[in-house]
Scaffold this active site. Structure first.
Site, mmCIF file in Angstrom:
data_model
loop_
_atom_site.group_PDB
_atom_site.id
_atom_site.type_symbol
_atom_site.label_atom_id
_atom_site.label_comp_id
_atom_site.label_asym_id
_atom_site.label_seq_id
_atom_site.Cartn_x
_atom_site.Cartn_y
_atom_site.Cartn_z
ATOM 1 N N ASP A 95 -2.223 2.302 -4.480
ATOM 2 C CA ASP A 95 -3.408 2.703 -3.715
ATOM 3 C C ASP A 95 -4.557 1.724 -3.992
ATOM 4 O OD1 ASP A 95 -4.425 3.408 -6.203
ATOM 5 O OD2 ASP A 95 -4.006 5.544 -5.934
ATOM 6 N N HIS A 108 0.819 -1.212 0.000
ATOM 7 C CA HIS A 108 0.000 0.000 0.000
ATOM 8 C C HIS A 108 0.856 1.266 0.000
ATOM 9 C CE1 HIS A 108 -3.718 1.925 -0.054
ATOM 10 N NE2 HIS A 108 -4.280 1.517 1.076
#
Length: 528
Positions: free
Chosen positions: A503, A499
């Site tokens: 995204d 992450h």
């Protein structure tokens, strides 16, 4: 008299296999239960042993051919393999080069330096068995298993021991025929590249230690004799299994011809040994006395292999370093399965390899990676490195642990090229033949937990990669299609991603693109 070699039972619902490798050629001498060839099915590899001793007279099914259950593979002319071997041994004494070639069934001899070959021809000489080249930047290994003991007779190129590095297992063959005179590196010890592992004594004089050892009964496995008094040679796969399980020959009851031990006999002996212990403990009805052994005495401590240690360290590093998140979706496999069933036979006939599901998933991922490049990128300090190519890692479980061989430039490959590369890497992984070069440089990974029956999976990243696709098993489920409930073959897929660089929108879009291309494979052809 000629005996037929036929395809054995392949397993429930498996009706055909592909001839992967022939280990013998027409004219080669074979022993009973000696491995002749290897068959590959969708799930497993099957070894085909010789039903009799004699000479391989004819091969009916060539490498790459697809054969059904009980199909004829070859014919073996029966005869005394011992007498057939005698002239070969005599030839070997006169011509060491010819001996090493004939002992390996006619294959080109391995690169043994001329000095070692000359020494091997002289009686009573010693040859050092050294650690082979381990790979770039690999300087040490651990001795995992010795398949021979001091005093055992060995043939040229027969496997002596197995070494483990951080990534691969390395087999160490005998450089010449003789007797294993001394072992310097015991199991569990760490050795450096080019270190001496053992010493072989060559020539006719080398038989003496074996005879003395057998006479004293020390360190030699008991030999089995057939009804006619001849020595019985156990299957090579059984010998390896016994060495790995740590059990002796007299603990196994052979089911092969003349009492030969087969691989499945070893598995039964191991299973019987593990089930017998609880039964013996359950026998006393009286409570355990205070002097009874504590739990610690009934535990077993086994050192982790180097491969397991490295895998554990890297997986934990991935969790400590990356911000791992997983997103899921599901794929209707109807179109892929229909396309595969329609062209499977023609595909295999033209390209010599089966059409599997991995090529579809690899192509779909390559297309999706072009649209969402951050999934194919990695973080280096404060920089992001975007890869304009796809080196696809394909995670594979092996008896020694998880490995991830890499298919280089998978985005430039056709379906057939991908299938060939996956099969080749899979075989090398099963045989422990993967090199460091085979497992480095990956930019994205696919992990297929469905082959083990997993319904849903969330794999851990393979650092420094930023994404890994998880495949689960195909299962029929009721689905609402155009207002009707229909049964469709569905598969859950997942994307575990870092992450820090990817995204949520990018991860979900990537998985949706993979789903779209698998549910309508025509999009792959039109690059949509």
């Amino acid at each position: 008299m000629t005996s037929e070699v036929r395809v054995p039972t392949l397993g429930e619902s498996v009706t055909e296999a592909t001839v992967a490798t022939w280990f013998k050629k027409p004219g080669d001498t074979v022993a009973v239960d000696e491995m002749l060839c290897e068959l590959e099915t969708d799930k497993v590899t099957v070894e085909v042993p010789s039903p009799v001793a004699g000479t391989l007279s004819e091969i009916v099914a060539q490498e790459g051919d697809t054969v059904g259950v009980d199909a004829l593979l070859a014919n073996v002319s029966e005869g005394d393999s011992g007498s057939a071997t005698a002239p070969k041994a005599k030839e070997a004494a006169e011509d060491p080069d010819a001996a090493s070639q004939s002992d390996r069934g006619g294959d080109a001899p391995k690169a043994i330096d001329a000095g070692a070959a000359e020494v091997a021809a002289r009686e009573g000489e010693s040859i050092d068995v050294q650690v082979p080249t381990l790979g770039e930047s690999v300087t040490e290994a651990t001795v995992s298993t010795w398949f021979k003991k001091v005093g055992d007779k060995v043939e040229a190129d027969e496997m002596l021991c197995e070494l483990e590095t951080d990534k691969v297992s390395v087999e160490v063959p005998a450089p010449a025929a003789g007797v294993l005179a001394e072992i310097f590196a015991e199991e569990g010890s760490t050795v450096e590249a080019s270190a001496t592992l053992a010493v072989l004594t060559t020539g006719a004089g080398a038989a003496a230690p074996k005879g003395e050892d057998a006479k004293s009964g020390a360190g030699a496995a008991p030999e089995t004799k057939a009804a006619d008094g001849k020595d019985v040679e156990d299957a090579p796969s059984a010998k390896k299994a016994m060495a790995e399980a740590g059990i002796s020959r007299d603990q196994v009851t052979g089911s092969g011809r003349d009492g030969r031990v087969m691989k499945e006999d070893v598995a039964k002996a191991v299973a019987a040994g593990t089930s017998a212990a609880p039964k013996a403990e359950a026998k006393p009805a009286a409570p355990r006395p205070a002097s009874a052994p504590d739990d610690a005495s009934r535990e077993e401590r086994v050192k982790m292999t180097r491969l397991k240690q490295t895998m554990a360290r890297r997986l934990k590093e991935a969790q400590n370093t990356a911000a791992i998140l997983t997103t899921f979706n599901e794929v209707d496999m109807t179109e892929v399965m229909a396309l595969r069933n329609t062209y499977k036979a023609d595909f295999e006939k033209k390209h010599g390899v089966r059409m599997g599901f991995m090529s579809f998933f690899t192509k779909a991922c390559c297309h999706a990676l072009k649209e969402i490049p951050e999934v194919n990128a990695e973080i280096d300090g404060t920089d992001i490195i975007y890869k304009n190519y796809v080196h696809m890692g394909v995670a594979a479980g092996t008896p020694t642990g998880l490995v991830v061989p890499v298919i280089k430039d998978a985005d430039a490959m056709s379906f057939a090229e991908i299938e060939k590369a996956v099969n080749a890497m899979g075989k090398k992984a099963r045989d422990g033949k993967l090199t460091m070069a085979d497992m480095t440089g990956g930019t994205f990974t696919i992990s297929n937990g469905g082959v083990y029956g997993s319904l849903m999976t969330a794999p851990i990243l393979n650092p420094p990669q930023s994404g890994i696709l998880g495949m689960a098993k195909i299962q029929d489920r009721p689905m609402a299609i155009n207002g009707q409930v229909v049964i469709r073959p569905m598969m859950y897929i997942s994307l575990s991603y870092d992450h820090r660089i990817i995204d949520g929108k990018g991860a979900v879009t990537f998985l949706v693109r993979v789903k779209e291309m698998l549910e309508d494979p025509r999009r792959l052809l039109m690059d949509l």
